[in-house]
Scaffold this active site. Structure first.
Site, PDB file in Angstrom:
ATOM      1  N   ARG A  70     -30.700  76.496   5.269  1.00  0.00           N
ATOM      2  CA  ARG A  70     -30.242  75.459   4.490  1.00  0.00           C
ATOM      3  C   ARG A  70     -29.316  74.144   4.975  1.00  0.00           C
ATOM      4  O   ARG A  70     -29.556  72.930   4.478  1.00  0.00           O
ATOM      5  CB  ARG A  70     -29.455  76.258   3.881  1.00  0.00           C
ATOM      6  CG  ARG A  70     -28.160  75.565   2.334  1.00  0.00           C
ATOM      7  CD  ARG A  70     -27.351  77.275   1.617  1.00  0.00           C
ATOM      8  NE  ARG A  70     -26.513  76.356   1.010  1.00  0.00           N
ATOM      9  CZ  ARG A  70     -26.672  76.209  -0.258  1.00  0.00           C
ATOM     10  NH1 ARG A  70     -27.488  76.271  -0.519  1.00  0.00           N
ATOM     11  NH2 ARG A  70     -25.563  76.310  -0.816  1.00  0.00           N
ATOM     12  N   ARG A 108     -30.202  79.287  -0.395  1.00  0.00           N
ATOM     13  CA  ARG A 108     -29.243  80.208   0.533  1.00  0.00           C
ATOM     14  C   ARG A 108     -30.882  81.346   0.303  1.00  0.00           C
ATOM     15  O   ARG A 108     -31.276  81.620  -0.784  1.00  0.00           O
ATOM     16  CB  ARG A 108     -27.962  81.221  -0.417  1.00  0.00           C
ATOM     17  CG  ARG A 108     -26.877  79.714  -1.169  1.00  0.00           C
ATOM     18  CD  ARG A 108     -25.907  80.616  -1.822  1.00  0.00           C
ATOM     19  NE  ARG A 108     -24.969  79.576  -1.881  1.00  0.00           N
ATOM     20  CZ  ARG A 108     -25.082  78.791  -2.569  1.00  0.00           C
ATOM     21  NH1 ARG A 108     -25.762  78.147  -3.828  1.00  0.00           N
ATOM     22  NH2 ARG A 108     -23.186  78.116  -3.078  1.00  0.00           N
ATOM     23  N   HIS A 146     -29.380  80.729   7.124  1.00  0.00           N
ATOM     24  CA  HIS A 146     -28.588  79.499   6.355  1.00  0.00           C
ATOM     25  C   HIS A 146     -28.697  78.474   7.423  1.00  0.00           C
ATOM     26  O   HIS A 146     -28.555  77.545   7.042  1.00  0.00           O
ATOM     27  CB  HIS A 146     -27.073  79.704   6.290  1.00  0.00           C
ATOM     28  CG  HIS A 146     -26.480  80.195   5.315  1.00  0.00           C
ATOM     29  ND1 HIS A 146     -26.464  80.094   3.952  1.00  0.00           N
ATOM     30  CD2 HIS A 146     -25.110  78.442   5.726  1.00  0.00           C
ATOM     31  CE1 HIS A 146     -25.593  79.102   3.379  1.00  0.00           C
ATOM     32  NE2 HIS A 146     -25.003  78.627   3.970  1.00  0.00           N
ATOM     33  N   HIS A 184     -23.293  73.605  -4.193  1.00  0.00           N
ATOM     34  CA  HIS A 184     -21.630  73.676  -3.724  1.00  0.00           C
ATOM     35  C   HIS A 184     -21.350  73.711  -5.242  1.00  0.00           C
ATOM     36  O   HIS A 184     -21.063  73.255  -5.951  1.00  0.00           O
ATOM     37  CB  HIS A 184     -21.970  72.958  -2.858  1.00  0.00           C
ATOM     38  CG  HIS A 184     -22.373  72.669  -1.936  1.00  0.00           C
ATOM     39  ND1 HIS A 184     -22.274  71.405  -0.281  1.00  0.00           N
ATOM     40  CD2 HIS A 184     -22.931  74.130  -0.760  1.00  0.00           C
ATOM     41  CE1 HIS A 184     -23.007  72.084   0.280  1.00  0.00           C
ATOM     42  NE2 HIS A 184     -23.768  73.595  -0.005  1.00  0.00           N
ATOM     43  N   LYS A 242     -24.286  81.184  -6.561  1.00  0.00           N
ATOM     44  CA  LYS A 242     -23.078  82.569  -7.516  1.00  0.00           C
ATOM     45  C   LYS A 242     -22.895  82.104  -8.673  1.00  0.00           C
ATOM     46  O   LYS A 242     -22.549  80.775  -8.970  1.00  0.00           O
ATOM     47  CB  LYS A 242     -22.604  81.146  -6.535  1.00  0.00           C
ATOM     48  CG  LYS A 242     -22.633  81.708  -4.359  1.00  0.00           C
ATOM     49  CD  LYS A 242     -22.116  81.313  -3.535  1.00  0.00           C
ATOM     50  CE  LYS A 242     -21.915  82.250  -2.145  1.00  0.00           C
ATOM     51  NZ  LYS A 242     -20.839  81.605  -1.019  1.00  0.00           N
ATOM     52  N   TYR A 278     -21.684  67.886   6.198  1.00  0.00           N
ATOM     53  CA  TYR A 278     -22.797  67.602   6.764  1.00  0.00           C
ATOM     54  C   TYR A 278     -22.813  66.358   7.028  1.00  0.00           C
ATOM     55  O   TYR A 278     -23.511  65.551   7.825  1.00  0.00           O
ATOM     56  CB  TYR A 278     -24.105  68.186   5.154  1.00  0.00           C
ATOM     57  CG  TYR A 278     -23.636  69.449   4.981  1.00  0.00           C
ATOM     58  CD1 TYR A 278     -24.930  69.961   6.473  1.00  0.00           C
ATOM     59  CD2 TYR A 278     -24.142  69.792   4.015  1.00  0.00           C
ATOM     60  CE1 TYR A 278     -24.917  71.874   6.306  1.00  0.00           C
ATOM     61  CE2 TYR A 278     -24.604  71.153   3.512  1.00  0.00           C
ATOM     62  CZ  TYR A 278     -24.970  72.153   4.402  1.00  0.00           C
ATOM     63  OH  TYR A 278     -24.750  73.632   4.616  1.00  0.00           O
TER      64      TYR A 278
END
Length: 342
Positions: A268, A165, A265, A291, A190, A300
Site C-alpha cells: 500500500r 488494505r 501494508h 484515508h 474502514k 508519503y
C-alpha cells in the site's frame, strides 16, 4: 459471550458487539473484529487477576486499575507496540462509554476508564516501500505455472495496482469487480466506506482468468476472489506468509530487499509513493487510498528520498559538489557571493 450469559456484563458485551458497534456506530467488520480481540484479551486477563472464570466477571470488575494493569501487560509480557496498546485502549474507551449508558450506577468507575490517556510513543518509523525493480522482482519470483501461483500473482498485482488494505482485498467478491472497460473494483474500507478504484486492463485479465478456475457455485456473484488451497477465504496471515516467501526468493535479483522489513501494508505504501512520484496530487491519492484525511496522506510526501533529492536539485541547481569535490557556484565571488545573492 451470548445473550444467555447470566451476568449483566455478559449481556452488555453481547449488545455491544451485536447492536451498538455494527448498527449504531456503523463500524466495519474489520474494526469489530479488532475490538473483539481486545475484549477477549482483557476478559482473560481480568479473570486471571480475579482468580475465577470469564463467565463470573461482572460490570464491577471493569475498572481503571485493572485496565491499567492490562495495558502494562500488553507491552511488557506480550511485547506489543505503543500503537497497539493505544488501539486496545481505544476499544476499551468505547466499551466503557457504552457501559455508562447501560449501567449509570457505575458511571464514576467507568469515567475513570474513559479518562485513561493514550501513551505517547516514539516518532513513527520511516515508511517502508518497494522501488519499481523490487516490485518487478517480487512478481517475477512467483511461479505462474501452478494454480496457487496464478492466484498469488493476481493477488499481489491487484494490491500493487490499488494500494488497498489487505483486508479490503480479501473481502472482495465477484460482484465487486468490473472487468470490462473501464475496469475497476469496489473496495469496502474502514467505517463501511465504499470507494471505486481503477485497475489496469492486465490486472482485470488476471482476475478474470483466476475466477474462471473456480468451480461453479449457487451464487457466483457472491464468490470470494482469493481462496486458499482448501477453498476457504485467504486470511491476512496467509497473505503475510506468501509475501514473505516471495520477498525471500526475490532477494537474489533485488538484494536491497534484504535490508527492508516488508509486510502486506508495504505494498500500500509502495502504491502511494509511486502515485506521488507520477505527479498525482495529494487529495487524489488520499481518496484513492481511502484515508480519513489529508494529514494521513502527507506522510508519503515526507517519505520519498528521491523526491527530496530532485527538489534539492531544482532549488539549488548550481550548488552541488562536482566530481572533483569542488563546489560549483553559479555566481562570481565564490560561496560568499552566492550567499549574498540570496
Amino acid at each position: 459471550m451470548t445473550q444467555q450469559q447470566s451476568t449483566a456484563l455478559g449481556r452488555s458485551i453481547a449488545r455491544f458487539f451485536q447492536e451498538y458497534l455494527p448498527t449504531l456506530r456503523g463500524m466495519s467488520p474489520h474494526t469489530i473484529r479488532s475490538y473483539r480481540d481486545t475484549m477477549v484479551l482483557f476478559l482473560r486477563f481480568a479473570a486471571a487477576k480475579r482468580g475465577g472464570s470469564i463467565e463470573t466477571l461482572d460490570v464491577h470488575d471493569i475498572n481503571a486499575d485493572r485496565l491499567g494493569d492490562f495495558l502494562t501487560s500488553l507491552e511488557k509480557e506480550r511485547g506489543n507496540s505503543i500503537a497497539t496498546r493505544n488501539a486496545r485502549l481505544a476499544a476499551m474507551h468505547s466499551f466503557a462509554r457504552f457501559l455508562i449508558a447501560e449501567h449509570p450506577e457505575y458511571m464514576g468507575t467507568l469515567q475513570q476508564i474513559v479518562g485513561l490517556p493514550f501513551k505517547r510513543g516514539q516518532r513513527a518509523a520511516p515508511v517502508e516501500y518497494l522501488e519499481e525493480p523490487e516490485i518487478k522482482s517480487v512478481l517475477e519470483s512467483i511461479n505462474r505455472g501452478t494454480t496457487s501461483g496464478r492466484r498469488d500473482y493476481a493477488l499481489f498485482s491487484l494490491m500493487f495496482n490499488t494500494g488497498a488494505r489487505v483486508q479490503e482485498i480479501l473481502d472482495l467478491r465477484v460482484c465487486d469487480l468490473r472487468l470490462v472497460s473501464p475496469c475497476q473494483v469496489h473496495l469496502h474500507g474502514k467505517g463501511n466506506k465504499i470507494r471505486l478504484c481503477p485497475i489496469w486492463r492486465r490486472t482485470a485479465q488476471l482476475l478474470q482468468e483466476l475466477i474462471a478456475t473456480y468451480p461453479p457455485s449457487d451464487n457466483p456473484a457472491d464468490q470470494r476472489i482469493f481462496l486458499n488451497d482448501h477453498g476457504a477465504p485467504l486470511t491476512r496471515f496467509g497473505v503475510r506468509y506468501l509475501l514473505r516467501k516471495y520477498v525471500d526468493m526475490a532477494v537474489k535479483e533485488a538484494p536491497t530487499l534484504a535490508d527492508k522489513r516488508i509486510h502486506p501494508h508495504s505494498l500500500r505504501h509502495s502504491t502511494a509513493i509511486h502515485l506521488l512520484k507520477a505527479g498525482v496530487d495529494i487529495a487524489t491519492i488520499s481518496q484513492w487510498l481511502g484515508h480519513s484525511g489529508l494529514n494521513v496522506t502527507m506522510r508519503y510526501a515526507r517519505a520519498d528520498i528521491d523526491m527530496k533529492r530532485q527538489a534539492l536539485e531544482q532549488v539549488f541547481p548550481n550548488v552541488a559538489p562536482s566530481a572533483s569535490g569542488k563546489m560549483i557556484v553559479g555566481h562570481d565571488g565564490g560561496l560568499l557571493g552566492w550567499l549574498s545573492s540570496l
